[in-house]
Design an enzyme around this catalytic site. Structure first.
Site, PDB file in Angstrom:
ATOM      1  CG  HIS A 167       1.446 -57.181  17.030  1.00  0.00           C
ATOM      2  ND1 HIS A 167       1.604 -56.267  18.044  1.00  0.00           N
ATOM      3  CD2 HIS A 167       0.312 -57.876  17.338  1.00  0.00           C
ATOM      4  CE1 HIS A 167       0.603 -56.388  18.923  1.00  0.00           C
ATOM      5  NE2 HIS A 167      -0.186 -57.358  18.511  1.00  0.00           N
ATOM      6  CB  CYS A 224       3.454 -59.812  -6.165  1.00  0.00           C
ATOM      7  SG  CYS A 224       3.418 -61.602  -6.235  1.00  0.00           S
TER       8      CYS A 224
HETATM    9  C1  BV8 Z   1      -7.667 -57.903  16.095  1.00  0.00           C
HETATM   10  C2  BV8 Z   1       2.141 -54.116  13.879  1.00  0.00           C
HETATM   11  C3  BV8 Z   1      -9.670 -58.747  15.242  1.00  0.00           C
HETATM   12  C4  BV8 Z   1       1.957 -52.937  12.984  1.00  0.00           C
HETATM   13  C5  BV8 Z   1       0.568 -53.691  15.694  1.00  0.00           C
HETATM   14  C6  BV8 Z   1     -11.402 -51.618  21.377  1.00  0.00           C
HETATM   15  C7  BV8 Z   1     -11.114 -52.390  22.490  1.00  0.00           C
HETATM   16  C8  BV8 Z   1     -10.287 -53.506  22.396  1.00  0.00           C
HETATM   17  C9  BV8 Z   1      -9.721 -53.864  21.164  1.00  0.00           C
HETATM   18  C10 BV8 Z   1     -10.014 -53.075  20.079  1.00  0.00           C
HETATM   19  C11 BV8 Z   1     -10.841 -51.973  20.162  1.00  0.00           C
HETATM   20  N1  BV8 Z   1     -10.912 -51.420  18.922  1.00  0.00           N
HETATM   21  C12 BV8 Z   1     -10.165 -52.145  18.071  1.00  0.00           C
HETATM   22  C13 BV8 Z   1      -9.631 -53.162  18.746  1.00  0.00           C
HETATM   23  C14 BV8 Z   1      -8.782 -54.199  18.225  1.00  0.00           C
HETATM   24  C15 BV8 Z   1      -7.372 -53.670  17.993  1.00  0.00           C
HETATM   25  C16 BV8 Z   1      -6.837 -52.910  19.176  1.00  0.00           C
HETATM   26  O1  BV8 Z   1      -6.361 -53.487  20.119  1.00  0.00           O
HETATM   27  N2  BV8 Z   1      -6.892 -51.571  19.097  1.00  0.00           N
HETATM   28  C17 BV8 Z   1      -6.377 -50.770  20.205  1.00  0.00           C
HETATM   29  C18 BV8 Z   1      -5.666 -49.553  19.656  1.00  0.00           C
HETATM   30  C19 BV8 Z   1      -7.549 -50.421  21.106  1.00  0.00           C
HETATM   31  N3  BV8 Z   1      -6.569 -54.858  17.832  1.00  0.00           N
HETATM   32  C20 BV8 Z   1      -6.448 -55.375  16.615  1.00  0.00           C
HETATM   33  O2  BV8 Z   1      -6.938 -54.893  15.611  1.00  0.00           O
HETATM   34  C21 BV8 Z   1      -5.676 -56.677  16.547  1.00  0.00           C
HETATM   35  N4  BV8 Z   1      -6.440 -57.594  15.762  1.00  0.00           N
HETATM   36  O3  BV8 Z   1      -8.195 -57.585  17.119  1.00  0.00           O
HETATM   37  O4  BV8 Z   1      -8.266 -58.609  15.120  1.00  0.00           O
HETATM   38  C22 BV8 Z   1      -9.949 -60.039  14.652  1.00  0.00           C
HETATM   39  C23 BV8 Z   1     -10.233 -61.102  15.487  1.00  0.00           C
HETATM   40  C24 BV8 Z   1     -10.531 -62.312  14.930  1.00  0.00           C
HETATM   41  C25 BV8 Z   1     -10.507 -62.456  13.543  1.00  0.00           C
HETATM   42  C26 BV8 Z   1     -10.179 -61.379  12.712  1.00  0.00           C
HETATM   43  C27 BV8 Z   1      -9.886 -60.148  13.267  1.00  0.00           C
HETATM   44  C28 BV8 Z   1      -4.339 -56.481  15.851  1.00  0.00           C
HETATM   45  C29 BV8 Z   1      -3.478 -55.564  16.671  1.00  0.00           C
HETATM   46  C30 BV8 Z   1      -2.087 -55.550  16.062  1.00  0.00           C
HETATM   47  C31 BV8 Z   1      -1.833 -54.178  15.465  1.00  0.00           C
HETATM   48  N5  BV8 Z   1      -0.438 -54.133  14.995  1.00  0.00           N
HETATM   49  N6  BV8 Z   1       1.822 -53.705  15.239  1.00  0.00           N
HETATM   50  C32 BV8 Z   1       3.033 -51.917  13.205  1.00  0.00           C
HETATM   51  O5  BV8 Z   1       3.869 -52.055  14.118  1.00  0.00           O
HETATM   52  O6  BV8 Z   1       3.025 -50.967  12.405  1.00  0.00           O
HETATM   53  S1  BV8 Z   1       0.304 -53.111  17.259  1.00  0.00           S
HETATM   54  C33 BV8 Z   1       1.435 -51.868  17.512  1.00  0.00           C
HETATM   55  O7  BV8 Z   1       1.010 -51.294  18.700  1.00  0.00           O
HETATM   56  C34 BV8 Z   1       2.869 -52.306  17.734  1.00  0.00           C
HETATM   57  O8  BV8 Z   1       3.009 -53.717  17.703  1.00  0.00           O
HETATM   58  C35 BV8 Z   1       3.191 -51.862  19.127  1.00  0.00           C
HETATM   59  O9  BV8 Z   1       3.942 -52.799  19.806  1.00  0.00           O
HETATM   60  C36 BV8 Z   1       1.837 -51.756  19.668  1.00  0.00           C
HETATM   61  C37 BV8 Z   1       1.719 -50.636  20.687  1.00  0.00           C
HETATM   62  O10 BV8 Z   1       1.888 -51.192  21.786  1.00  0.00           O
HETATM   63  P1  BV8 Z   1       3.265 -51.033  22.603  1.00  0.00           P
HETATM   64  O11 BV8 Z   1       4.246 -52.022  22.091  1.00  0.00           O
HETATM   65  O12 BV8 Z   1       2.851 -51.100  24.004  1.00  0.00           O
HETATM   66  O13 BV8 Z   1       3.858 -49.619  22.251  1.00  0.00           O
HETATM   67  P2  BV8 Z   1       3.350 -48.193  22.795  1.00  0.00           P
HETATM   68  O14 BV8 Z   1       4.028 -47.132  22.013  1.00  0.00           O
HETATM   69  O15 BV8 Z   1       1.853 -48.191  22.881  1.00  0.00           O
HETATM   70  O16 BV8 Z   1       3.881 -48.155  24.315  1.00  0.00           O
HETATM   71  C38 BV8 Z   1       5.268 -48.148  24.579  1.00  0.00           C
HETATM   72  C39 BV8 Z   1       5.405 -48.333  26.081  1.00  0.00           C
HETATM   73  O17 BV8 Z   1       6.785 -48.367  26.391  1.00  0.00           O
HETATM   74  C40 BV8 Z   1       4.808 -47.169  26.875  1.00  0.00           C
HETATM   75  O18 BV8 Z   1       4.047 -47.697  27.961  1.00  0.00           O
HETATM   76  C41 BV8 Z   1       6.036 -46.429  27.409  1.00  0.00           C
HETATM   77  O19 BV8 Z   1       5.809 -45.880  28.705  1.00  0.00           O
HETATM   78  C42 BV8 Z   1       7.033 -47.549  27.502  1.00  0.00           C
HETATM   79  N7  BV8 Z   1       8.428 -47.130  27.383  1.00  0.00           N
HETATM   80  C43 BV8 Z   1       8.950 -46.072  26.695  1.00  0.00           C
HETATM   81  N8  BV8 Z   1      10.302 -46.068  26.829  1.00  0.00           N
HETATM   82  C44 BV8 Z   1      10.622 -47.147  27.603  1.00  0.00           C
HETATM   83  C45 BV8 Z   1       9.440 -47.826  27.959  1.00  0.00           C
HETATM   84  N9  BV8 Z   1       9.441 -48.927  28.721  1.00  0.00           N
HETATM   85  C46 BV8 Z   1      10.632 -49.376  29.169  1.00  0.00           C
HETATM   86  N10 BV8 Z   1      11.813 -48.789  28.868  1.00  0.00           N
HETATM   87  C47 BV8 Z   1      11.847 -47.677  28.101  1.00  0.00           C
HETATM   88  N11 BV8 Z   1      13.033 -47.085  27.814  1.00  0.00           N
HETATM   89 ZN    ZN Z   2       1.246 -61.911  -5.496  1.00  0.00          ZN
END
Ligand code: BV8
Ligand code: ZN
Length: 250
Positions: A119, A155
């Site tokens: 990402h 930019c």
């Molecule tokens: C794409 C950068 C299309 C930005 C990020 C419906 C179904 C399926 C998919 C989709 C849908 N609707 C939309 C989509 C697609 C969408 C998606 O997946 N949406 C989700 C919300 C349903 N995906 C996209 O848009 C992706 N692109 O599909 O493109 C395409 C295809 C072809 C051609 C053109 C286009 C792009 C997704 C990337 C988004 N960007 N990050 C930023 O950071 O600001 S994702 C963002 O979410 C972060 O990277 C972060 O990592 C991620 C969240 O996930 P986690 O890392 O798991 O973090 P989270 O907080 O959720 O969970 C933390 C976990 O840690 C928890 O489980 C917790 O219990 C645990 N935890 C807490 N403390 C601890 C711990 N574990 C261990 N130790 C601890 N101490």
């Molecule tokens: Zn530029």
């Protein structure tokens, strides 16, 4: 902490280990995970709106302010035992591929060399219009004044807005990174999924790909996730506690 002998055998016999991490590995460094990134300044904004091209177009200063706030937290943070142990594990197994969804550089600062960033990375902003890279001025940004909005820099080549170097919702993942991650998942014999809610696609597909190729899946997370049913070992707890104990037991 006692570990299942079968788990320890699995790790010591593994030829190629993939470590797949999410925001949870940076939680113990004080970086809010993506969901509770809504604490503090951002309670009333939905992160997926802020982390999208539409969100940036609608209000560049709000989105840039959010990322500068997050970048400042990363600059002030230190790698925690989870990052450090993952770097050490790479010395203990024949081959380790680190794939992260995180946009911080804490894996690098813990000593992991070239993690695959699915990402993107906070420290590599680029122009929203011409995609040319932008170099931050040195030093830590002060708290965005008013705590919320910060006009993005322009930019020097084309005058377009500078945007964070991350992959936003609706944007495709960097081709090279995604291909390398899929290759590793298809050929590994063990995949650790650590600190990810397994909600964000297509990244969340990687452990399923590894399981389909016969790899054992080990999940480390204090909470259950959709991956529970696929994981052969579900280690419930914090990565910063479990990983050092696991390395100790090996
Ligand atoms: C794409 C950068 C299309 C930005 C990020 C419906 C179904 C399926 C998919 C989709 C849908 N609707 C939309 C989509 C697609 C969408 C998606 O997946 N949406 C989700 C919300 C349903 N995906 C996209 O848009 C992706 N692109 O599909 O493109 C395409 C295809 C072809 C051609 C053109 C286009 C792009 C997704 C990337 C988004 N960007 N990050 C930023 O950071 O600001 S994702 C963002 O979410 C972060 O990277 C972060 O990592 C991620 C969240 O996930 P986690 O890392 O798991 O973090 P989270 O907080 O959720 O969970 C933390 C976990 O840690 C928890 O489980 C917790 O219990 C645990 N935890 C807490 N403390 C601890 C711990 N574990 C261990 N130790 C601890 N101490
Ligand atoms: Zn530029």
């Amino acid at each position: 902490m006692v570990f299942d002998e079968k788990l320890l055998d699995c790790i010591s016999q593994a030829r190629h280990v993939v470590v797949f991490t999410g925001a949870g590995v940076s939680a113990e460094s004080g970086i809010p995970t993506f969901r509770d990134a809504q604490t503090g300044l951002w309670t009333e904004y939905d992160a997926a709106t802020l982390a999208s091209p539409e969100g940036f177009r609608a209000d560049p200063a709000l989105v840039w302010g959010w990322y500068e706030w997050r970048r400042m937290k990363v600059l002030q943070a230190k790698p925690n035992p989870a990052h450090l142990t993952i770097a050490e594990l790479a010395e203990k197994v024949p081959r380790l591929t680190l794939v992260t969804q995180n946009v911080d550089d804490l894996h690098e600062r813990a000593g992991s060399d070239n993690p695959i960033h699915l990402h993107g990375c906070l420290h590599r902003p680029r122009c929203f219009a011409c995609a040319k890279p932008f170099d931050y001025p040195p030093g830590i940004p002060e708290e965005p004044e008013g705590g919320r909005r910060l006009e993005p820099p322009r930019c020097v080549h084309c005058g377009g807005y500078i945007r964070p170097g991350v992959v936003w919702f609706g944007e495709s993942l960097p081709e090279e990174a995604w291909n390398a991650a899929q290759q590793a998942a298809q050929h590994c014999d063990l995949l650790f999924s650590i600190g990810t809610s397994s909600l964000v696609w297509p990244a969340a597909q990687l452990p399923e790909t590894a399981a389909r190729n016969g790899a054992a899946i080990v999940q480390i997370n204090p909470e259950p996730t959709a991956l529970d049913r696929t994981a052969r070992f579900n280690l419930r707890g914090k990565a910063g506690d479990i990983l050092p104990a696991l390395l100790e037991a090996l």
